[in-house]
Design an enzyme around this catalytic site. Structure first.
Site, PDB file in Angstrom:
ATOM      1  N   LYS A 150     -38.535  31.705 -14.771  1.00 56.06           N
ATOM      2  CA  LYS A 150     -38.211  30.686 -15.763  1.00 56.06           C
ATOM      3  C   LYS A 150     -37.351  29.616 -15.102  1.00 56.06           C
ATOM      4  CE  LYS A 150     -38.213  34.191 -19.360  1.00 56.06           C
ATOM      5  NZ  LYS A 150     -39.662  34.206 -19.395  1.00 56.06           N
TER       6      LYS A 150
ATOM      7  N   TYR B 273     -41.500  27.971 -25.233  1.00 58.45           N
ATOM      8  CA  TYR B 273     -42.843  28.520 -25.060  1.00 58.45           C
ATOM      9  C   TYR B 273     -43.864  27.396 -25.234  1.00 58.45           C
ATOM     10  CZ  TYR B 273     -40.717  33.142 -25.702  1.00 58.45           C
ATOM     11  OH  TYR B 273     -39.958  34.276 -25.572  1.00 58.45           O
TER      12      TYR B 273
ATOM     13  N   HIS C  28     -45.417  34.071 -21.646  1.00 62.61           N
ATOM     14  CA  HIS C  28     -43.968  34.116 -21.538  1.00 62.61           C
ATOM     15  C   HIS C  28     -43.398  32.703 -21.566  1.00 62.61           C
ATOM     16  CE1 HIS C  28     -43.808  38.418 -20.680  1.00 62.61           C
ATOM     17  NE2 HIS C  28     -44.835  38.252 -19.860  1.00 62.61           N
TER      18      HIS C  28
END
Length: 401
Positions: free
Chosen positions: A355, A300, A308
């Site tokens: 991600k 993070y 997120h």
């Protein structure tokens, strides 16, 4: 030095969300438990700066935890210490909560009538309940439209295709949860009135649970955590903690004092995971567990309450001497080459949640080159190395440019 950089992706912020973000900026203002207090700018400060001196004061909290060998973690029972470690760097996890230790707040909210401040777990449960009710209402509306089409076919002989959208079909943009109905009030006679009883204070049964890499980073690098031995109730030294954390991954829990020293190995899972944790923490990332997305760590930029995670990390140990892997007694995760099907699956899971997957390769020194005696202290970390490989999934619709 790490080559990964945050993408800086930001979405639209509503007024209510902006208010919560400003509140979070105050609560989680410090990225680490240590705090640097800077004096106001004065002439004396300027003169001291020219001389290489400073009036900056460093505040280092002294938190205390208990080593639990069975769960391979360190337990912090003090409420104040738990708040410090969570709000200053997001260390640990509440054993009765998803992440933030909020069990006590949930219990207080449940006892109070009319409490409107929900914890993160309660907000998640509320969103899931609303999403479930939306699906039920939408399915009912679609079934009603289909029944109406069948009725028209039976009575008039017309064939109509049931619509899946329209004013009669709720959508995620138009659907609103129904307001709860108030229960009917029952009149209370004067004979039934009783004086209000004082509520007993709620006991906090939750503790903050630190992983072994988190605990060692706090006590070795920041010097803000002391670990207690549960068998002797005495504080452990850094060398004792270093060996005990390694032994927790080598032998079954032995609740005897003193604990026997096991045969230390270079491929100890604690050392491998700590190297990766220390690497990214030192670069300013907030490192959290990534089991939810089938990875080892999540990175993070500021913390889970702000945005997120942008990167997911898989720890991949590599033996400098392949012969060491054959004689090793440790079944090290991801030490053997994984299949392309596994890599494609993990990459797809993380790509769908925006991600980037990172493979962190940790090179384990060879026994023929380095003596095992160096594992008695953290100085052995200088013999390890880490390198990163970023894996991206090709998506034609997104990568045309």
């Amino acid at each position: 030095m790490s080559l990964i950089k945050p993408s800086g992706r930001k979405g639209p912020v509503s007024g209510k969300a902006a208010g919560r973000r400003n509140n979070n900026n105050q609560i989680y203002a410090h990225p680490l438990p240590i705090i640097f207090w800077y004096p106001p700018s004065t002439r004396i400060r300027s003169v001291l700066g020219l001389l290489g001196l400073t009036l900056t004061r460093v505040e280092v909290p002294q938190c205390q935890g208990v080593f639990d060998e069975a769960t391979r973690s360190v337990w912090v029972s003090s409420r104040s210490d738990s708040n410090i470690l969570w709000r200053r760097g997001f260390f640990g996890k509440g054993d009765l909560s998803r992440s933030e230790p909020s069990w006590l707040a949930r219990q207080i909210n449940a006892r109070r009538t009319g409490g409107n401040r929900l914890t993160s777990e309660e907000m998640t449960a509320k969103r899931r309940a609303e999403r479930k009710q939306f699906k039920i209402d939408r399915a009912r509306a679609i079934a009603a439209v289909a029944a109406e089409a069948e009725a028209l076919f039976e009575t008039e002989g017309r064939v109509t295709v049931p619509a899946l959208s329209g004013p009669a079909i709720p959508s995620a943009a138009t659907w609103k949860p129904a307001a709860p109905e108030d229960p009917p009030e029952t009149p209370v006679t004067p004979q039934e009135e009783t004086p209000p009883e004082e509520e007993e204070p709620q006991e906090d049964l939750e503790h903050l649970q630190l992983t072994l890499p988190e605990a060692f980073f706090l006590l070795w690098n920041l010097d803000c955590l002391a670990v207690e031995d549960p068998l002797t109730n005495e504080l452990m030294s850094i060398q004792q903690i270093w060996i005990a954390f390694q032994a927790a991954h080598l032998n079954p829990p032995l609740f005897v004092s003193p604990r026997p020293t096991p045969a230390l190995q270079f491929d100890n899972p604690f050392i491998i995971n700590y190297i990766v944790y220390h690497h990214y923490r030192s670069l300013g990332w907030v490192v959290r567990g990534g089991i939810k997305f089938c990875v080892d760590y999540m990175l993070y930029k500021r913390g889970p309450v702000f945005n997120h995670a942008e990167f997911s990390v898989v720890v991949c140990p590599v033996y400098e001497d392949p012969a060491d892997q054959e004689v090793s007694t440790v079944d090290l995760h991801h030490a053997s080459p994984f299949s392309w099907a596994w890599l494609s699956t993990i990459n797809r899971v993380n790509t769908q949640v925006y991600k980037t997957l990172i493979l962190a390769y940790v090179t384990i020194p060879a026994r023929s080159r380095v003596s095992v005696d160096v594992l008695q202290s953290p100085a052995c970390l200088q013999h390890y190395s880490i390198r990163e490989v970023t894996v991206r999934r090709f998506i034609p619709a997104r990568m045309r440019d």
